[in-house]
Design an enzyme around this catalytic site. Structure first.
Site, PDB file in Angstrom:
ATOM      1  N   HIS A 228      -2.146  -0.949 -10.075  1.00 22.22           N
ATOM      2  CA  HIS A 228      -2.597  -1.741  -8.811  1.00 22.22           C
ATOM      3  C   HIS A 228      -3.362  -3.221  -9.440  1.00 22.22           C
ATOM      4  CE1 HIS A 228      -4.244  -1.262  -4.761  1.00 22.22           C
ATOM      5  NE2 HIS A 228      -3.857  -2.502  -4.816  1.00 22.22           N
TER       6      HIS A 228
ATOM      7  N   GLU B  54      -5.723   6.837  -6.167  1.00 18.52           N
ATOM      8  CA  GLU B  54      -5.541   6.037  -7.385  1.00 18.52           C
ATOM      9  C   GLU B  54      -7.255   6.167  -8.119  1.00 18.52           C
ATOM     10  OE1 GLU B  54      -5.048   1.732  -6.366  1.00 18.52           O
ATOM     11  OE2 GLU B  54      -3.047   2.353  -5.891  1.00 18.52           O
TER      12      GLU B  54
ATOM     13  N   ARG C  22       0.803  -1.155   0.188  1.00 14.50           N
ATOM     14  CA  ARG C  22       0.109  -0.076   0.079  1.00 14.50           C
ATOM     15  C   ARG C  22       0.995   1.343   0.064  1.00 14.50           C
ATOM     16  NH1 ARG C  22      -5.286  -1.219  -1.762  1.00 14.50           N
ATOM     17  NH2 ARG C  22      -5.804  -3.418  -0.684  1.00 14.50           N
TER      18      ARG C  22
END
Length: 351
Positions: A314, A295, A266
């Site tokens: 991601h 994001e 993360r």
């Protein structure tokens, strides 16, 4: 009378059939409406009045948890490696144990992490993108299939204009030192694969015993030693109050200037400003990122333009296999609850 289960995430068909012997199942959330098509308000209303609530990526804050507990919820499951989408404190305050699926995507993320290591070591993304943009290519040919009979085909003389000089030739992972920050399920899978590649692996994790780390052939290390010695540092830390912004200027000052940072965990564990400055000031050689502080990553974020940074959107933990792993684990938790048997995957609140 059968119990009522609100199901928002897929489970294996054979497990669903077993669960149906005990429960009436309501399909809710993203399993009903599709990925990204569900608000917390929708989930709250669909899942109330059920004894069992099983979520995937749906959000459930304090108000939602309290409503579910007030309307009979006694079991809640979140099919994620870290149940960050629900209010864990509210669940604990309601006296309910939270089942989750730790390590469900450990293989997916570990394989992807190794892929990013190889990519940064050999400048694969930089050179691939360069060729696609027309860098270091030859003149167009009328017939691309009309080629001379030459045994040793190369990209021309090794001069200042050669792609090796522009992109760099990179280094081998074999024999290099890998430091793993966070030796949980994913960290261990990364270590296994790195050892198979001939890397010298150390791990920093104050919550894992040194003996447990040594069993895998990995060297336990203090944070300072791991940072100082590693050629590549791979981040596998959860986001906790104690880890937010933990990867900061002090970390980068202790790392080798030739070292690379990989983050498939993360972004919140990295101090964003310190990280960008470390890259610009060449305190570290480069990085590979699959996660960002916001994001989608903002189009003007500086890391997107850096030649020494690989950026992917991601996707490390997403494969066609992950839902299968997750579904089996959550199915086991549901059946254990229904049969009054001990559950294996209970979330413990961490500081």
């Amino acid at each position: 009378m059968k119990k009522k289960l609100a199901l928002c995430t897929p489970l294996p068909k054979e497990m669903v059939e077993q669960i149906k012997e005990y429960c009436d199942i309501s399909i809710c959330g993203e399993l009903k409406h599709g990925k990204g098509n569900v608000s917390e308000y929708m989930t709250r209303n669909e899942c109330k009045n059920h004894e069992l609530v099983v979520l995937g990526d749906e959000y459930a804050g304090t108000e939602t948890i309290q409503l579910w507990a007030d309307t009979g919820m006694k079991f809640i499951g979140v099919a994620k490696g870290t149940p960050s989408t629900v209010d864990c404190n509210a669940i604990a305050e309601a006296g309910i144990q939270l089942s989750y699926t730790p390590g469900r995507n450990r293989v997916a993320v570990a394989e992807y992490t190794i892929g990013l290591m190889i990519a940064v070591a050999r400048n694969i993304t930089l050179s691939c993108t360069g060729l696609s943009r027309g860098e270091h290519v030859g003149a167009p040919m009328d017939d691309i299939y009309d080629v001379p009979d030459i045994k040793n085909v190369t990209f021309g003389p090794l001069d200042a204009k050669h792609p090796f000089m522009d992109y760099g030739i990179g280094f081998e992972l074999y024999g290099k030192k890998l430091g793993i920050a966070g030796y949980g399920a994913i960290g261990r899978e990364v270590a296994t694969r790195a050892l198979a590649l001939g890397m010298d692996v150390s791990a920093y994790d104050p919550y894992i015993s040194e003996d447990r780390i040594r069993i895998d052939g990995v060297k336990p290390a203090s944070l300072d030693d791991m940072l100082r010695e590693s050629d590549i540092v791979s981040i596998h830390l959860p986001v906790l109050p104690s880890t937010k912004g933990m990867v900061n200027r002090e970390w980068f000052q202790k790392m080798k200037p030739t070292a690379y940072l990989i983050n498939t965990a993360r972004a919140a564990v990295i101090d964003q400003k310190d990280f960008v400055e470390a890259l610009l000031d060449k305190r570290i050689a480069g990085a590979a990122l699959d996660v960002y502080w916001k994001e989608p990553v903002p189009a003007n974020h500086p890391v997107l333009k850096m030649r020494n940074v690989i950026c992917t959107p991601h996707m490390a933990g997403l494969t066609t296999d992950v839902d299968s792993w997750s579904g089996v684990m959550m199915g086991e938790e549901i059946l254990a609850y229904l049969k009054n048997e001990p559950r294996k995957y209970i979330w413990k609140i961490r500081s």
